[in-house]
Scaffold this active site. Sequence first.
Site, PDB file in Angstrom:
ATOM      1  N   CYS A  35       0.822  -1.212   0.000  1.00  0.00           N
ATOM      2  CA  CYS A  35       0.000   0.000   0.000  1.00  0.00           C
ATOM      3  C   CYS A  35       0.860   1.268   0.000  1.00  0.00           C
ATOM      4  CB  CYS A  35      -0.978   0.007   1.163  1.00  0.00           C
ATOM      5  SG  CYS A  35      -0.224  -0.018   2.799  1.00  0.00           S
ATOM      6  N   HIS A  71      -2.433   1.285   7.094  1.00  0.00           N
ATOM      7  CA  HIS A  71      -2.650   1.333   5.647  1.00  0.00           C
ATOM      8  C   HIS A  71      -2.429   2.761   5.172  1.00  0.00           C
ATOM      9  CE1 HIS A  71      -4.341   0.446   1.751  1.00  0.00           C
ATOM     10  NE2 HIS A  71      -5.309   1.326   1.915  1.00  0.00           N
TER      11      HIS A  71
END
Length: 215
Positions: free
Chosen positions: A19, A121
């Site tokens: 990510c 994330h």
Amino acid sequence: MTENKEIGVYHERQVKELCALHALNNLFQDQKAFCKKDLDDICIRLSPDHFINPHRSLLGLGNYDVNVLMAAVQTKSCETIWFDKRKNIKCLLPENIQGFILNTPSEYKWGLLHFPFKRKHWIAIRRIKDIYYNLDSKLDSPESIGDEESLFLFLQKELENGEKELLIVVSQEVEQAGTWRRNSDASGNLSTSSDQHSANETATSNANLQPLDDL
């Protein structure tokens, strides 16, 4: 990896634990901005003497930490600045900001298995043709946020979750001049004039994330 030709937005979708890589490429709107090897090389440069590198996952599949993102951004003649959530989000001057990277808790799962803990994330947000977009790699396609006022509302809502953090990405010239933010006068109003900001407000050259006391 997709590009919506109708709106001209480049968007990488999530692969494994990459990510951070997707957030960087989405932020700079360039598929070739970074590759996995680039981030792995940064990990080694940051901690050359560690058998197990502390800046990525144990298996080397990704999950890069903030120090890697900050060092990567610097290679593009930009800097990252940590936003102090105690401050009014409208102190920012989005027109002078390259983009934003939001760090948010994410459910950890492996295939069909779900684990009772969360990991971080990375999500890129930036303006493209006067519209701000959420370029989260977990989305099927970019999500339009809207104009500057909509951006402020979006970021404020996201930061109501105490576990989320916001990084501001600006050019090195903007970072040095401090023109990524408005100043507060004695009455608490925000003005657009800039002053020399203190060193503890910026991303440090050795890529360590530090709180900003007077954003």
